[in-house]
Design a protein around this motif. Structure first.
Motif, mmCIF file in Angstrom:
data_model
loop_
_atom_site.group_PDB
_atom_site.id
_atom_site.type_symbol
_atom_site.label_atom_id
_atom_site.label_comp_id
_atom_site.label_asym_id
_atom_site.label_seq_id
_atom_site.Cartn_x
_atom_site.Cartn_y
_atom_site.Cartn_z
ATOM 1 N N LEU A 93 29.217 -37.413 -0.967
ATOM 2 C CA LEU A 93 30.045 -37.056 -0.139
ATOM 3 C C LEU A 93 31.402 -37.912 -0.005
ATOM 4 C CD1 LEU A 93 28.019 -36.429 3.179
ATOM 5 C CD2 LEU A 93 28.929 -35.265 2.223
ATOM 6 N N LYS A 94 31.043 -38.929 -1.129
ATOM 7 C CA LYS A 94 32.383 -39.949 -1.077
ATOM 8 C C LYS A 94 32.277 -40.023 -1.977
ATOM 9 C CE LYS A 94 33.370 -40.480 3.472
ATOM 10 N NZ LYS A 94 34.620 -40.335 3.825
ATOM 11 N N ILE A 95 31.622 -40.533 -3.513
ATOM 12 C CA ILE A 95 31.898 -40.943 -4.523
ATOM 13 C C ILE A 95 32.100 -39.805 -5.422
ATOM 14 C CG2 ILE A 95 30.336 -42.259 -6.362
ATOM 15 C CD1 ILE A 95 29.312 -44.241 -4.516
ATOM 16 N N SER A 96 31.483 -38.463 -5.696
ATOM 17 C CA SER A 96 30.832 -38.125 -5.610
ATOM 18 C C SER A 96 32.517 -36.718 -6.209
ATOM 19 C CB SER A 96 30.124 -37.385 -5.659
ATOM 20 O OG SER A 96 28.704 -37.420 -6.336
ATOM 21 N N PRO A 97 32.576 -36.683 -4.945
ATOM 22 C CA PRO A 97 33.832 -36.190 -4.550
ATOM 23 C C PRO A 97 35.208 -37.020 -5.571
ATOM 24 C CG PRO A 97 33.019 -36.427 -2.836
ATOM 25 C CD PRO A 97 32.166 -36.694 -4.000
ATOM 26 N N ILE A 98 35.186 -38.504 -5.082
ATOM 27 C CA ILE A 98 36.265 -39.133 -6.143
ATOM 28 C C ILE A 98 36.296 -38.870 -7.468
ATOM 29 C CG2 ILE A 98 37.086 -41.107 -6.220
ATOM 30 C CD1 ILE A 98 36.422 -41.960 -3.230
ATOM 31 N N GLU A 99 35.119 -39.173 -8.015
ATOM 32 C CA GLU A 99 34.917 -38.597 -9.710
ATOM 33 C C GLU A 99 35.583 -37.464 -9.874
ATOM 34 O OE1 GLU A 99 32.116 -42.617 -9.446
ATOM 35 O OE2 GLU A 99 31.630 -40.935 -10.030
ATOM 36 N N ARG A 100 35.272 -36.528 -8.998
ATOM 37 C CA ARG A 100 35.212 -35.286 -9.502
ATOM 38 C C ARG A 100 36.733 -34.794 -9.572
ATOM 39 N NH1 ARG A 100 31.027 -33.484 -7.014
ATOM 40 N NH2 ARG A 100 31.555 -32.915 -5.199
ATOM 41 N N PHE A 101 38.023 -35.722 -8.219
ATOM 42 C CA PHE A 101 38.495 -35.543 -8.091
ATOM 43 C C PHE A 101 40.036 -36.000 -9.677
ATOM 44 C CE2 PHE A 101 42.404 -37.434 -5.909
ATOM 45 C CZ PHE A 101 43.560 -36.562 -6.199
ATOM 46 N N VAL A 102 38.894 -37.147 -10.071
ATOM 47 C CA VAL A 102 39.571 -37.876 -10.964
ATOM 48 C C VAL A 102 39.629 -37.340 -12.385
ATOM 49 C CG1 VAL A 102 39.664 -39.732 -12.252
ATOM 50 C CG2 VAL A 102 40.391 -39.742 -9.937
ATOM 51 N N GLY A 103 38.514 -36.427 -12.439
ATOM 52 C CA GLY A 103 37.724 -36.290 -13.765
ATOM 53 C C GLY A 103 37.595 -36.988 -14.694
ATOM 54 N N LYS A 104 38.565 -36.160 -16.008
ATOM 55 C CA LYS A 104 38.133 -36.926 -17.370
ATOM 56 C C LYS A 104 39.831 -37.929 -17.609
ATOM 57 C CE LYS A 104 35.385 -35.086 -19.827
ATOM 58 N NZ LYS A 104 34.454 -33.545 -19.580
ATOM 59 N N ASP A 105 40.801 -38.180 -15.812
ATOM 60 C CA ASP A 105 42.276 -38.012 -16.565
ATOM 61 C C ASP A 105 41.996 -40.096 -16.136
ATOM 62 O OD1 ASP A 105 43.059 -36.104 -16.514
ATOM 63 O OD2 ASP A 105 43.419 -36.439 -14.343
ATOM 64 N N GLU A 106 42.704 -40.498 -16.856
ATOM 65 C CA GLU A 106 42.581 -42.049 -16.352
ATOM 66 C C GLU A 106 43.781 -42.524 -15.451
ATOM 67 O OE1 GLU A 106 41.727 -44.252 -18.373
ATOM 68 O OE2 GLU A 106 41.196 -43.055 -19.657
ATOM 69 N N ILE A 129 38.324 -44.916 -14.314
ATOM 70 C CA ILE A 129 38.539 -44.775 -13.129
ATOM 71 C C ILE A 129 38.413 -46.684 -12.989
ATOM 72 C CG2 ILE A 129 38.977 -45.008 -11.138
ATOM 73 C CD1 ILE A 129 37.033 -42.713 -10.998
ATOM 74 N N LYS A 130 39.828 -47.153 -13.107
ATOM 75 C CA LYS A 130 40.215 -48.616 -13.238
ATOM 76 C C LYS A 130 40.758 -49.077 -11.723
ATOM 77 C CE LYS A 130 43.082 -52.292 -14.898
ATOM 78 N NZ LYS A 130 44.676 -52.466 -14.934
ATOM 79 N N PRO A 131 40.022 -49.828 -11.021
ATOM 80 C CA PRO A 131 40.482 -50.489 -9.582
ATOM 81 C C PRO A 131 41.013 -51.361 -9.455
ATOM 82 C CG PRO A 131 37.838 -51.469 -10.273
ATOM 83 C CD PRO A 131 38.570 -50.834 -11.443
ATOM 84 N N VAL A 132 42.405 -51.726 -8.452
ATOM 85 C CA VAL A 132 43.038 -52.315 -8.320
ATOM 86 C C VAL A 132 43.053 -53.020 -6.786
ATOM 87 C CG1 VAL A 132 45.446 -53.073 -8.332
ATOM 88 C CG2 VAL A 132 44.282 -51.864 -10.191
#
Ligand code: SF4
Length: 265
Positions: A93-106, A129-132
């Protein structure tokens, strides 16, 4: 060759730290995309607070997983309720949706961990996905976060008078006094949480609170309230002139500091 566009993303949880970070970065990174992962089981106060944040930011918050909330995933898991050790809810409910939202984009993902926290926030394993950590990098601590919230005029989320974190109303990281307060402030949600304990379909004995059922906990609520009031009195003496919500947060942190590094920022 055209440079690939880098996206800037910030997840809001309806909590004070992620809200303060959105306010902190609003003018520094105007192209930032805000999102909220909706489990469909958040507190009404959280949804109300998100609306206020949108107004203040002047931008829509993208709701992720709007069609597939907790119950959808619980059915897929055949009624197996999540727990601190089997935390499929965070993943689905939290991690997969974020990763789908970003897809292959930087993407640069801004995370609201403070400089006075010894925790690790959600760091994606996806290389794109680069964390800051702006608060950590700039040395901002809890008092700075309260200051940002206060100066913006938005105020702290309403649930701060009885609970210190956003997230699902039945989150298994809740402290006992928070369960008691849920039963008093949102009796319908407490009842729903009890139903999950009693009616889940995987055949296990299951308590959200691990060591006792919610009904047992509610039956001894006077005792839990008395302990809580005693701790509040002591803390108020140690932290004079501090707002009640700050004292409450300290009391709750003393009871347990287990939390979800994705849901509770
Ligand atoms: S708030 Fe708690 S129950 Fe909800 S998804 Fe996060 S860890 Fe799971």
């Amino acid at each position: 060759m055209v440079d690939k566009k880098v996206r800037h993303i910030l997840g809001l949880s309806g909590g004070k730290d992620s809200t303060a970070l959105a306010l902190y970065l609003k003018d520094k990174i105007p192209e930032i995309e805000y999102f909220f992962c909706d489990t469909h089981k958040e507190l009404p106060e959280t949804y109300a607070y998100l609306k206020k944040i949108e107004i203040l930011l002047g931008k829509k918050i993208k709701i992720l997983e709007a069609k597939r909330g907790f119950d959808h995933w619980l059915a897929i898991k055949k009624g197996f309720l999540p727990s601190p050790r089997k935390r499929w809810c965070t993943e689905q409910l939290k991690i997969s949706p974020i990763e789908r939202f970003v897809g292959k984009d930087e993407a640069v993902s801004y995370i609201a961990l403070r400089a006075d926290e010894d925790r690790v926030g959600y760091i994606s394993t996806k290389p794109n996905i680069k964390p800051v950590f702006p608060f950590m990098n700039d040395g901002l601590i809890k008092k700075d976060i309260f200051k940002i919230i206060k100066e913006s005029g938005i105020g702290i989320p309403e649930y701060y008078s009885w609970r210190s974190r956003s997230g699902c109303f039945f989150c298994f990281f809740q402290r006992k006094i928070e369960w008691v307060k849920l039963s008093e402030i949102h009796p319908d949600l407490f009842e729903e949480a009890v139903k999950y304990e009693q009616e889940h379909k995987d055949g296990r004995r299951y308590f959200w609170n691990e060591d006792e059922s919610l009904l047992d906990l509610a039956a001894r609520k006077e005792h839990i309230i008395a302990d809580y009031e005693k701790s509040m009195m002591q803390k108020k003496r140690n932290l004079p002139n501090r707002p009640l919500y700050e004292v409450l947060e300290t009391v709750l942190e003393d009871e347990s500091d287990d939390f979800c590094f994705v849901c509770h920022l």
